[in-house]
Enzyme design. Structure first.
Site, short mmCIF file in Angstrom:
data_model
loop_
_atom_site.label_atom_id
_atom_site.label_comp_id
_atom_site.label_asym_id
_atom_site.label_seq_id
_atom_site.Cartn_x
_atom_site.Cartn_y
_atom_site.Cartn_z
CB SER A 285 4.19 -3.69 0.23
OG SER A 285 3.02 -4.16 0.85
CG ASP B 10 3.32 -1.67 7.78
OD1 ASP B 10 2.20 -1.90 7.30
OD2 ASP B 10 4.34 -1.55 7.07
CG HIS C 47 2.77 -0.09 3.82
ND1 HIS C 47 3.22 -1.20 4.50
CD2 HIS C 47 2.44 -0.51 2.58
CE1 HIS C 47 3.17 -2.26 3.69
NE2 HIS C 47 2.71 -1.87 2.52
#
Length: 418
Positions: A200, A296, A363
């Site tokens: 991330s 995502d 994610h």
């Protein structure tokens, strides 16, 4: 779990989805279930596993003299599980994710959390997925020196400024440098191979710092980088605005990123554009692997259809559960996938780079055991993520796998939010 969900929702209502960016990321990590099992999980089971290795927090004592501190001025830290055997001189650095803070108010809130202060960080952290010490869970990196660098600056380890009135230190770049210096003096200098990875906001950081990491070592050392869920796109949201660009503009301006962004990009684009991976991946010299879902879930919820762009809530159910998306909403999301594929066209031409773009609603797939390497983990061409990354890292095979559009992939562990 119900109490946590209520608390998180209350915080989001009070501050807004982008006033406390770390909160939304926390929900994704700790409150979800996957279609594969259709039952709710919590962090200890879904993300960490029942028998995960717990690794203690080490504060970087030398960081204070360098001004390399968290938002609140506390020392930064990392978790290190030492390598052994054939992996004793191999090093994997995992950069923690957790959103960004783009306003003084958001950063003041953040400095009272684990994303802004080592006072609130877990003293023990579970190592799973790419950090696991079990060969059956992490076949290529299980016995390496594996380090998770904690994220407490709110700008992907890239800022260097301060806000004296609010007592905020924006020292991400210094934290990065201090951590690398500390690890180099602790044995990483003699590494024969190294991998910089991140998830991330940490995945974005692994792109931004990839060549700096490469330059730490002799040319004879194998050094590569992995970005997991870090391909944040500069795209139009459902209202026609650019939510993420506005957030990034705040981060760049508030935290003084312009001097630490890639110079080759800054020379022809504005600083905010140079915080978007699509504008910098083509100029990264070290080999880079991009692992990302084409849909995502964080970007869908926070960039494409955040509450600020969807005041009437038309997208609310769709962002939480893709099976509740209408045909027109799915068409919009297919457009997002197309933008992602366009963003990596030039990047994919390099034989040194790798790709794993699966058509899932998820994610961060490298830190979760169920998505990294398990009996039913996601696959492309019958190859799970762990083997794809390992084959690319060790040059056993070229890896540029791009999935067909949704709904063709039945191996996904799609996230569904309450």
């Amino acid at each position: 779990m119900k109490l946590f969900g209520f608390w998180a929702a209350a915080v989001l209502c009070l501050f807004g989805a982008w006033e406390v960016n770390g909160i939304l990321e926390t929900i994704e990590e700790e409150l979800f279930y996957t279609e594969a099992s259709a039952s709710y999980y919590n962090a200890s089971k879904a993300v960490y596993g029942n028998n995960a290795l717990l690794v203690g927090l080490t504060l970087i004592k030398s960081a204070a003299a360098k001004g390399a501190v968290c938002l609140d001025g506390t020392l930064p830290g990392y978790h290190w599980h030492r390598g052994y055997g054939s992996g004793a001189n191999s090093w994997l650095i995992q950069l923690e994710g957790g959103g960004w803070c783009n306003t003084v108010r958001a950063c003041v809130y953040r400095k009272k959390t684990r994303r802004g202060s080592s006072n609130y960080m877990e003293k023990l952290l579970a190592f799973t997925g790419i950090l696991s010490n079990k060969p059956e869970e992490n076949p290529d990196f299980f016995n390496w020196n594996r380090i998770k660098l904690r994220y407490c600056d709110g700008a992907s380890f890239t800022g260097d400024s301060e806000h004296k009135a609010a007592e905020l230190q924006f020292r991400g770049q210094r934290i990065w440098s201090a951590a690398m210096e500390d690890l180099m003096s602790s044995g990483m200098r003699s590494a024969n191979q190294a991998l910089l990875s991140g998830c991330s906001a940490g995945g974005l950081a692994s792109i931004l710092h990839c060549d700096e990491f490469r330059d730490l070592f002799p040319k004879t050392t194998r050094v590569k980088c992995l970005s997991d869920a870090g391909l944040f796109l500069d795209v139009v949201d459902v209202s026609g605005g650019r939510t993420l660009r506005n957030v990034y503009s705040g981060v760049v301006g508030l935290q003084g990123l312009q001097n630490n962004l890639p110079r080759i990009c800054i020379n022809h684009l504005d600083p905010t554009s140079c915080f978007f991976p699509q504008n910098i991946i083509g100029n990264v010299k070290a080999p880079l692997f991009i692992l990302n879902t084409a849909y995502d879930s964080w970007q869908i919820q926070s960039s494409l259809a955040p509450p600020s762009a969807d005041p009437h809530g038309y997208w609310r159910n769709c962002t939480k559960d893709h099976s509740k998306c209408s045909a027109s909403q799915l068409q919009f999301l297919q457009g997002f996938r197309n933008e992602m594929l366009n963003a990596i066209k030039g990047f994919s031409n390099s034989r040194h780079n790798g790709l794993f773009i699966n058509s899932c609603f998820a994610h961060c797939q490298s830190e979760r055991q169920d998505t990294w390497f398990a009996d039913n983990s996601p696959v492309l061409g019958n190859k799970p993520i762990a083997l794809a990354v390992g084959d690319w890292y060790f040059d056993r095979a070229g890896e540029k796998a791009i999935d067909c559009p949704y709904p063709c992939d039945n191996s996904c562990h799609n996230l569904v939010f309450r």
